[in-house]
Design a protein around this motif. Structure first.
Motif, mmCIF file in Angstrom:
data_model
loop_
_atom_site.group_PDB
_atom_site.id
_atom_site.type_symbol
_atom_site.label_atom_id
_atom_site.label_comp_id
_atom_site.label_asym_id
_atom_site.label_seq_id
_atom_site.Cartn_x
_atom_site.Cartn_y
_atom_site.Cartn_z
ATOM 1 N N GLY A 230 -30.459 -17.103 -8.820
ATOM 2 C CA GLY A 230 -30.930 -18.475 -8.703
ATOM 3 C C GLY A 230 -30.421 -19.078 -7.406
ATOM 4 N N ALA A 231 -30.340 -20.400 -7.378
ATOM 5 C CA ALA A 231 -29.915 -21.091 -6.166
ATOM 6 C C ALA A 231 -29.053 -22.281 -6.537
ATOM 7 N N PHE A 232 -28.228 -22.713 -5.600
ATOM 8 C CA PHE A 232 -27.506 -23.965 -5.767
ATOM 9 C C PHE A 232 -27.586 -24.751 -4.466
ATOM 10 N N ASN A 233 -27.296 -26.055 -4.580
ATOM 11 C CA ASN A 233 -27.569 -26.983 -3.485
ATOM 12 C C ASN A 233 -26.644 -26.779 -2.296
ATOM 13 N N MET A 234 -27.101 -27.284 -1.145
ATOM 14 C CA MET A 234 -26.231 -27.467 0.008
ATOM 15 C C MET A 234 -25.795 -28.933 0.037
ATOM 16 N N VAL A 235 -25.254 -29.374 1.153
ATOM 17 C CA VAL A 235 -24.774 -30.751 1.274
ATOM 18 C C VAL A 235 -25.938 -31.641 1.700
ATOM 19 N N TRP A 236 -26.522 -32.317 0.717
ATOM 20 C CA TRP A 236 -27.630 -33.226 0.975
ATOM 21 C C TRP A 236 -28.710 -32.556 1.832
ATOM 22 N N ASP A 237 -29.024 -33.106 3.017
ATOM 23 C CA ASP A 237 -30.077 -32.536 3.855
ATOM 24 C C ASP A 237 -29.502 -31.723 5.015
ATOM 25 N N ARG A 238 -28.291 -31.237 4.873
ATOM 26 C CA ARG A 238 -27.624 -30.532 5.965
ATOM 27 C C ARG A 238 -27.690 -29.021 5.745
ATOM 28 N N MET A 239 -28.031 -28.295 6.788
ATOM 29 C CA MET A 239 -28.033 -26.837 6.713
ATOM 30 C C MET A 239 -26.592 -26.345 6.793
ATOM 31 N N CYS A 240 -26.187 -25.573 5.799
ATOM 32 C CA CYS A 240 -24.817 -25.053 5.749
ATOM 33 C C CYS A 240 -24.846 -23.564 6.077
ATOM 34 N N GLU A 241 -24.217 -23.189 7.184
ATOM 35 C CA GLU A 241 -24.259 -21.831 7.696
ATOM 36 C C GLU A 241 -22.993 -21.061 7.323
ATOM 37 N N CYS A 242 -23.073 -19.761 7.497
ATOM 38 C CA CYS A 242 -21.903 -18.872 7.426
ATOM 39 C C CYS A 242 -21.039 -19.114 6.184
ATOM 40 N N PRO A 243 -21.629 -19.094 4.983
ATOM 41 C CA PRO A 243 -20.809 -19.329 3.795
ATOM 42 C C PRO A 243 -19.808 -18.204 3.571
ATOM 43 N N ASP A 244 -18.650 -18.573 3.063
ATOM 44 C CA ASP A 244 -17.592 -17.615 2.727
ATOM 45 C C ASP A 244 -16.999 -18.054 1.399
ATOM 46 N N ILE A 245 -17.117 -17.221 0.375
ATOM 47 C CA ILE A 245 -16.677 -17.578 -0.974
ATOM 48 C C ILE A 245 -15.550 -16.643 -1.393
ATOM 49 N N PHE A 246 -14.470 -17.216 -1.917
ATOM 50 C CA PHE A 246 -13.321 -16.407 -2.313
ATOM 51 C C PHE A 246 -12.489 -17.168 -3.345
ATOM 52 N N LYS A 247 -11.659 -16.417 -4.062
ATOM 53 C CA LYS A 247 -10.709 -17.000 -4.990
ATOM 54 C C LYS A 247 -9.312 -16.863 -4.401
ATOM 55 N N MET A 248 -8.547 -17.931 -4.469
ATOM 56 C CA MET A 248 -7.182 -17.959 -3.935
ATOM 57 C C MET A 248 -6.298 -18.661 -4.957
ATOM 58 N N GLY A 249 -5.405 -17.910 -5.579
ATOM 59 C CA GLY A 249 -4.617 -18.491 -6.660
ATOM 60 C C GLY A 249 -5.506 -18.861 -7.826
ATOM 61 N N ASN A 250 -5.433 -20.112 -8.242
ATOM 62 C CA ASN A 250 -6.198 -20.571 -9.407
ATOM 63 C C ASN A 250 -7.509 -21.262 -9.039
ATOM 64 N N TYR A 251 -7.883 -21.196 -7.774
ATOM 65 C CA TYR A 251 -9.052 -21.945 -7.332
ATOM 66 C C TYR A 251 -10.078 -21.052 -6.644
ATOM 67 N N TRP A 252 -11.340 -21.447 -6.805
ATOM 68 C CA TRP A 252 -12.439 -20.855 -6.056
ATOM 69 C C TRP A 252 -12.791 -21.784 -4.894
ATOM 70 N N TYR A 253 -13.146 -21.177 -3.763
ATOM 71 C CA TYR A 253 -13.464 -21.943 -2.559
ATOM 72 C C TYR A 253 -14.759 -21.430 -1.937
ATOM 73 N N ILE A 254 -15.485 -22.345 -1.322
ATOM 74 C CA ILE A 254 -16.550 -21.968 -0.396
ATOM 75 C C ILE A 254 -16.251 -22.652 0.932
ATOM 76 N N VAL A 255 -16.124 -21.865 1.980
ATOM 77 C CA VAL A 255 -15.991 -22.366 3.342
ATOM 78 C C VAL A 255 -17.361 -22.244 3.996
ATOM 79 N N TYR A 256 -17.798 -23.286 4.668
ATOM 80 C CA TYR A 256 -19.140 -23.279 5.263
ATOM 81 C C TYR A 256 -19.116 -24.109 6.541
ATOM 82 N N SER A 257 -20.156 -23.925 7.360
ATOM 83 C CA SER A 257 -20.276 -24.674 8.612
ATOM 84 C C SER A 257 -21.546 -25.510 8.562
ATOM 85 N N GLU A 258 -21.397 -26.823 8.733
ATOM 86 C CA GLU A 258 -22.568 -27.690 8.760
ATOM 87 C C GLU A 258 -23.271 -27.510 10.095
ATOM 88 N N GLY A 259 -24.542 -27.125 10.024
ATOM 89 C CA GLY A 259 -25.214 -26.618 11.209
ATOM 90 C C GLY A 259 -26.035 -27.618 11.973
#
Length: 533
Positions: A230-259
């Motif tokens: 399926g799919a999930f949203n980006m940040v409103w109308d902003r293109m989010c590039e280079c996603p990086d998803i990982f778990k660190m300790g007890n948290y999940w993170y997505i690092v992304y670049s607003e393009g």
């Protein structure tokens, strides 16, 4: 022949415009001479029109061209980080951006791996040019996988996801019979790129792909056969590039670049949640779900872009590129950051360490190996001052000017402000005669908020340079700022109290003086050191 050489040299000395000699066009193998007379670096403090050396020693830049979007991967088999990047040239051919790579064990010293994945050989091929992707290792079949973007503006699907495999990370085989096309799943033909592969809590491989204002998600048990989730949203109308998803300790993170669709932002950011599903849900209402870190998940300035991470199990590092700038002079280049954001693409690689705080929020700090690499203590000498007395700077425009820096420098100092509103800064490319110089100003944006602003100061300075923007952080409760600045040629990174990382490109740092400044009130400066490689 000797007379001819002397005649030519005499002509050049008289005919070239002022300042050309200082730019390095006519020079010996060492910058320690200027014409026939030795340059007295330690005895003078006037501005010098210096240039970058050919090689970068810490913030990696290839000998020819520049680094685009880094794709780091920790190789547990060899015990090192392998950082792939898009190789950018001044004049790219019809097929461009092959994957090149470097390896490092500590994020401070690198070894080139050469070309990893070549482009296609024809503009008729889907991978005529390459775009961002990622590398992973599959223990099940003993193969390394690189998933990447095949880019060709001439084909109906401009961007598709492709892959290559290798048994040793040296010899790679492209899988030319497989690809993921966004149009097969209802996504755009023009934006379907930057695949990131990771393992989720369900034990399966997941792939997240940047598409038309959505993140497309796929899953697989074997890294070969992929099922659309399926799919999930980006940040409103902003293109989010280079996603990086990982778990660190007890948290999940997505690092992304607003393009490019939000040029006024153009920064590396993150979201966080306690589960992967919760992480995806953050984007349903981004404004309500920004990390509570005082800077809405922003990790650095606009001069750090396309950041992605990798972990060796102990430390997690993030690599991004610091853009180059163009102009005919140092001063032109230093302020040529665009009206709303950095205009140039690609540059030198900058590595930070991710710092996870007790509440799960992230900031960036220095790589531990950096301080060990910059280990040659330099003698500090004060060249000029105003309102300075035994470590205290008082009054408007007070400053203390220190001697010339080298090519690679580590400046460290501690600043204590006298109250919650004091304003101070650190200037580079400054001389006793400078009409323009460059300052990271720690500016009060409120009693409890500070923001690093980049300013061109001096009698002819333009003031605040809006295009680079700044970095906000919370004022330390004790008003004590522990500051570390690392430079390598024109790349500069400043860290404050493990809560602020600020990257910038400032030409002319080397062989020029630097200063600590105060703007009203008073500050106390201590533990000032300069070390070099």
């Amino acid at each position: 022949m000797k007379k001819n050489i002397i005649a030519i040299a005499t002509y050049l000395l008289t005919a070239l415009p002022a300042g050309v000699l200082g730019s390095g066009i006519l020079c010996s193998c060492s910058d320690d001479t200027y014409g026939d007379e030795p340059k007295d670096w330690s005895g003078t403090a006037t501005f010098f029109d210096s240039t970058d050396e050919a090689g970068f020693q810490t913030y990696y830049n290839p000998a020819i061209g520049r680094c685009g979007d880094p794709m780091p991967f920790y190789d547990a088999k060899t015990g090192d980080f392998k950082v792939l990047y898009l190789q950018e040239y001044d004049n790219n051919g019809a097929c461009y951006h092959p994957f090149w790579g470097i390896s490092t064990r500590d994020g401070a010293t690198y070894e080139s791996l050469g070309e990893i994945i070549p482009t296609g050989t024809s503009t008729a091929q889907q991978d005529a040019s390459l775009g961002t992707g990622c590398a992973v290792y599959n223990e099940q079949d003993g193969l390394y996988y690189i998933y990447y973007t095949g880019y060709n503006v001439l084909l109906p699907n401009r961007e598709v996801v492709m892959r290559a495999t290798s048994p040793d990370f040296k010899t790679w085989t492209k899988d030319n019979v497989w690809s993921l096309k966004g149009t097969d799943y209802g996504y755009a033909a023009t934006d379907f790129r930057d695949p990131q592969v990771f393992k989720a809590d369900d034990g399966l491989w997941h792939m997240v792909i940047s598409s038309n204002l959505k993140f497309a998600e796929f899953k697989s048990s074997d890294l070969r056969n992929w099922e659309h989730v399926g799919a999930f949203n980006m940040v409103w109308d902003r293109m989010c590039e280079c996603p990086d998803i990982f778990k660190m300790g007890n948290y999940w993170y997505i690092v992304y670049s607003e393009g490019y669709r939000a040029p006024w932002s153009r920064k590396v950011k993150y979201m966080m949640a306690t589960t992967f599903e919760g992480l995806k849900a953050c984007f349903n209402d981004p404004g309500a779900n920004w990390p509570k870190d005082g800077h809405e998940g922003v990790l650095d300035s606009r001069a750090f872009y396309a950041g992605k991470t990798a972990s060796n199990g102990t430390d997690r590092y993030i690599w991004g590129w610091c853009p180059y700038r163009v102009g005919t002079t140092i001063h032109d280049r230093n302020v040529n950051v665009g009206a709303d954001s950095e205009p140039a693409w690609a540059g030198a690689l900058v590595c930070h360490r991710l710092i996870q705080h007790t509440d799960g929020t992230l900031t960036l700090g220095e790589v531990p190996a950096m301080a060990a690499k910059y280990n040659k203590e330099q003698t500090l000498s004060i060249k000029a001052d105003k309102g300075y007395n035994n470590g205290v700077l008082s009054g408007d425009d007070a400053y203390v000017l220190y001697g010339r820096l080298g090519t690679c420098n580590h400046i460290s100092l501690t600043v204590k402000t006298s109250n919650n509103w004091d304003k101070f800064g650190i200037s580079l490319v400054r001389g006793t005669d400078s009409q323009k110089y460059y300052t990271m100003v720690v500016n009060p944006e409120g009693e409890d908020t500070r923001k690093v602003n980049f300013e061109q100061e001096g009698p002819q300075g333009a003031g605040f340079i809006a295009g680079i923007d700044g970095y906000p952080f919370q004022r330390p409760s004790d008003n004590v700022y522990h500051i570390d600045i690392y430079t390598d040629n024109s790349v500069m990174v400043m860290y404050i109290n493990d809560v602020c990382a600020y990257t910038n490109r400032i030409y002319g740092i080397q062989k020029n003086c630097w200063s600590i400044n105060n703007y009203g009130g008073s500050i106390t400066v201590s533990d000032v050191r300069v070390t070099q490689q």
